[in-house]
Design an enzyme around this catalytic site. Structure first.
Site, mmCIF file in Angstrom:
data_model
loop_
_atom_site.group_PDB
_atom_site.id
_atom_site.type_symbol
_atom_site.label_atom_id
_atom_site.label_comp_id
_atom_site.label_asym_id
_atom_site.label_seq_id
_atom_site.Cartn_x
_atom_site.Cartn_y
_atom_site.Cartn_z
ATOM 1 N N ASP A 125 0.857 -1.195 0.000
ATOM 2 C CA ASP A 125 0.000 0.000 0.000
ATOM 3 C C ASP A 125 0.890 1.240 0.000
ATOM 4 O O ASP A 125 1.080 1.888 1.020
ATOM 5 C CB ASP A 125 -0.926 -0.003 1.215
ATOM 6 C CG ASP A 125 -1.921 1.143 1.168
ATOM 7 O OD1 ASP A 125 -1.877 1.925 0.201
ATOM 8 O OD2 ASP A 125 -2.740 1.245 2.097
ATOM 9 N N LYS A 142 0.278 3.705 -2.094
ATOM 10 C CA LYS A 142 -0.566 4.795 -2.633
ATOM 11 C C LYS A 142 0.224 5.623 -3.642
ATOM 12 O O LYS A 142 0.347 6.846 -3.539
ATOM 13 C CB LYS A 142 -1.124 5.664 -1.516
ATOM 14 C CG LYS A 142 -2.016 4.866 -0.559
ATOM 15 C CD LYS A 142 -3.227 5.614 -0.140
ATOM 16 C CE LYS A 142 -4.164 4.722 0.654
ATOM 17 N NZ LYS A 142 -3.558 4.124 1.870
ATOM 18 N N ALA A 198 1.379 7.837 -6.447
ATOM 19 C CA ALA A 198 0.731 8.951 -7.161
ATOM 20 C C ALA A 198 1.837 9.750 -7.842
ATOM 21 O O ALA A 198 2.184 10.841 -7.407
ATOM 22 C CB ALA A 198 -0.058 9.820 -6.189
ATOM 23 N N ASP A 199 2.389 9.167 -8.894
ATOM 24 C CA ASP A 199 3.524 9.835 -9.535
ATOM 25 C C ASP A 199 3.492 9.577 -11.040
ATOM 26 O O ASP A 199 2.650 8.830 -11.534
ATOM 27 C CB ASP A 199 4.839 9.327 -8.906
ATOM 28 C CG ASP A 199 5.884 10.437 -8.792
ATOM 29 O OD1 ASP A 199 6.028 11.221 -9.754
ATOM 30 O OD2 ASP A 199 6.549 10.504 -7.748
ATOM 31 N N PRO A 218 -11.419 -0.881 2.875
ATOM 32 C CA PRO A 218 -10.977 -0.580 4.241
ATOM 33 C C PRO A 218 -12.011 0.308 4.936
ATOM 34 O O PRO A 218 -12.966 0.778 4.306
ATOM 35 C CB PRO A 218 -9.677 0.191 4.025
ATOM 36 C CG PRO A 218 -9.863 0.898 2.716
ATOM 37 C CD PRO A 218 -10.873 0.101 1.906
ATOM 38 N N GLN A 227 -12.598 2.471 11.843
ATOM 39 C CA GLN A 227 -13.154 3.681 11.235
ATOM 40 C C GLN A 227 -14.686 3.664 11.269
ATOM 41 O O GLN A 227 -15.312 4.601 10.794
ATOM 42 C CB GLN A 227 -12.654 3.849 9.799
ATOM 43 C CG GLN A 227 -11.217 4.362 9.708
ATOM 44 C CD GLN A 227 -10.784 4.552 8.253
ATOM 45 O OE1 GLN A 227 -10.301 3.630 7.603
ATOM 46 N NE2 GLN A 227 -10.979 5.751 7.738
ATOM 47 N N GLY A 228 -15.259 2.590 11.788
ATOM 48 C CA GLY A 228 -16.686 2.619 12.090
ATOM 49 C C GLY A 228 -17.600 1.704 11.300
ATOM 50 O O GLY A 228 -18.709 1.434 11.738
ATOM 51 N N GLY A 245 -7.273 -3.661 9.986
ATOM 52 C CA GLY A 245 -5.952 -3.517 10.589
ATOM 53 C C GLY A 245 -6.015 -3.624 12.090
ATOM 54 O O GLY A 245 -5.904 -4.713 12.674
ATOM 55 N N ARG A 246 -6.205 -2.449 12.731
ATOM 56 C CA ARG A 246 -6.179 -2.401 14.194
ATOM 57 C C ARG A 246 -7.171 -3.348 14.837
ATOM 58 O O ARG A 246 -6.914 -3.870 15.932
ATOM 59 C CB ARG A 246 -6.427 -0.958 14.656
ATOM 60 C CG ARG A 246 -5.260 -0.038 14.363
ATOM 61 C CD ARG A 246 -5.656 1.411 14.492
ATOM 62 N NE ARG A 246 -6.565 1.848 13.423
ATOM 63 C CZ ARG A 246 -7.104 3.061 13.347
ATOM 64 N NH1 ARG A 246 -6.850 3.947 14.277
ATOM 65 N NH2 ARG A 246 -7.898 3.376 12.343
HETATM 66 P P1 XMP Z 1 -7.479 0.096 10.289
HETATM 67 O O1 XMP Z 1 -6.488 -0.078 11.366
HETATM 68 O O2 XMP Z 1 -8.261 1.374 10.385
HETATM 69 O O3 XMP Z 1 -6.584 0.194 8.987
HETATM 70 O O4 XMP Z 1 -8.372 -1.090 10.092
HETATM 71 C C1 XMP Z 1 -7.109 0.622 7.761
HETATM 72 C C2 XMP Z 1 -6.077 0.470 6.692
HETATM 73 O O5 XMP Z 1 -6.637 0.808 5.449
HETATM 74 C C3 XMP Z 1 -6.030 1.955 4.900
HETATM 75 N N1 XMP Z 1 -7.116 2.798 4.485
HETATM 76 C C4 XMP Z 1 -7.317 3.180 3.224
HETATM 77 N N2 XMP Z 1 -6.623 2.956 2.108
HETATM 78 N N3 XMP Z 1 -8.243 4.111 0.865
HETATM 79 C C5 XMP Z 1 -7.082 3.451 0.942
HETATM 80 O O6 XMP Z 1 -6.458 3.266 -0.103
HETATM 81 C C6 XMP Z 1 -8.995 4.374 1.949
HETATM 82 O O7 XMP Z 1 -10.049 4.969 1.855
HETATM 83 C C7 XMP Z 1 -8.494 3.891 3.193
HETATM 84 N N4 XMP Z 1 -9.000 3.940 4.445
HETATM 85 C C8 XMP Z 1 -8.129 3.238 5.212
HETATM 86 C C9 XMP Z 1 -5.144 2.536 5.943
HETATM 87 O O8 XMP Z 1 -3.960 3.020 5.344
HETATM 88 C C10 XMP Z 1 -4.872 1.367 6.850
HETATM 89 O O9 XMP Z 1 -3.773 0.615 6.380
#
Ligand code: XMP
Length: 249
Positions: A91, A93, A95-96, A202, A207-208, A225-226
């Site tokens: 991951d 991300k 952007a280049d 994700p 995040q809810g 993740g967490r």
């Molecule tokens: P948690 O700990 O919140 O981790 O379960 C979430 C993981 O997902 C990534 N994340 C995103 N990556 N677009 C993305 O490309 C998103 O909208 C997004 N939201 C969360 C975050 O970096 C972490 O690894």
């Protein structure tokens, strides 16, 4: 299912999902002072222990910049090669410009990753399509960010959802990252592209969004993740989430 050497394509990801009957992807975000401690060597051991305990429940592991910067590409590469069953997503991300994106894709493949995440906002020409060409040439995958899960995403990025989806499709990506916290984007993308793209979502647990909600909206995989690695008991958390996120359900 064996590791062939280079990156493994989406067929490996789907085969593994079927094999362990799960749609669960682990986001492994490590940092000094986190659950793994601050020392690189012991953190690597912690991560090895974590990954080797989750192979029955987790299909793929998404490793982001915090972990790459903490353990280093060498360390992450050792981790990836020590637990070869997972499908590994870098991951970054990205952007280049295409030239740099290609270099990053190459580094990710050499480190043992099967896929990279890139922003679609850079556009197709000399941008995302170059990365797709590089990754597909090596047998790997690209997933593009088409909408994001945090509230600020609605300020700019998500307002361009239609264009980001179009750029992604025209670039030939393997799938999209779409927010579990805003399932309407998942549903719209699925309706537009049918089953041809893989949707990873994700935003679940911390995040809810509720576990299973993104899959109900049309996603193939949920990224947690967490909710796994920072829970007191990662194995039982992953087992519980995987039981909601069955591939066959
Ligand atoms: P948690 O700990 O919140 O981790 O379960 C979430 C993981 O997902 C990534 N994340 C995103 N990556 N677009 C993305 O490309 C998103 O909208 C997004 N939201 C969360 C975050 O970096 C972490 O690894």
């Amino acid at each position: 299912l064996v590791m062939a050497g280079g990156p493994r394509g989406r067929s490996y990801l789907l085969a593994r999902a079927r094999e362990i009957d799960s749609r669960l992807v682990l986001a492994l975000d490590m940092h000094p002072g986190g659950p793994a401690g601050s020392e690189r060597g012991s953190a690597l051991e912690w991560a090895r222990g974590l990954l080797s305990s989750l192979t029955d429940y987790v299909v793929a592991v998404k490793i982001g910049l915090p972990t790459l910067m903490f353990l280093g590409v060498e360390g992450v590469s050792r981790l990836v090669r020590s637990c070869p069953d997972y499908f590994y997503i870098a991951d970054m991300k990205i952007a280049d410009i295409g030239y740099i994106a290609r270099l990053l894709g190459r580094i990710a493949c050499d480190a043992g990753f099967d896929a990279v995440i890139a922003h679609a906002i850079v556009g197709r020409e000399d941008g995302l399509c170059e990365l797709v060409d590089e990754m597909h040439g090596r047998g790997g995958c690209v997933f593009s960010v088409v909408a994001m899960s945090h509230r600020g995403a609605e300020e700019v990025l998500n307002r361009n959802f239609e264009d980001l989806l179009r750029v992604s499709v025209e670039s030939g990506v393997d799938g999209f990252i779409l927010p579990a916290t805003m399932p309407r984007y998942i549903a719209m993308a699925r309706e537009r592209v049918g089953r041809s793209a893989i949707i990873l979502s994700p935003g679940v647990v911390k995040q809810g969004a509720a576990v299973g909600s993104a899959v109900r909206a049309g996603a193939d995989f949920e990224i947690i993740g967490r909710g796994i690695y920072a829970s007191g008991d990662p194995v039982s958390s992953a087992k519980r989430y995987a039981s909601v996120l069955r591939w066959s359900a």
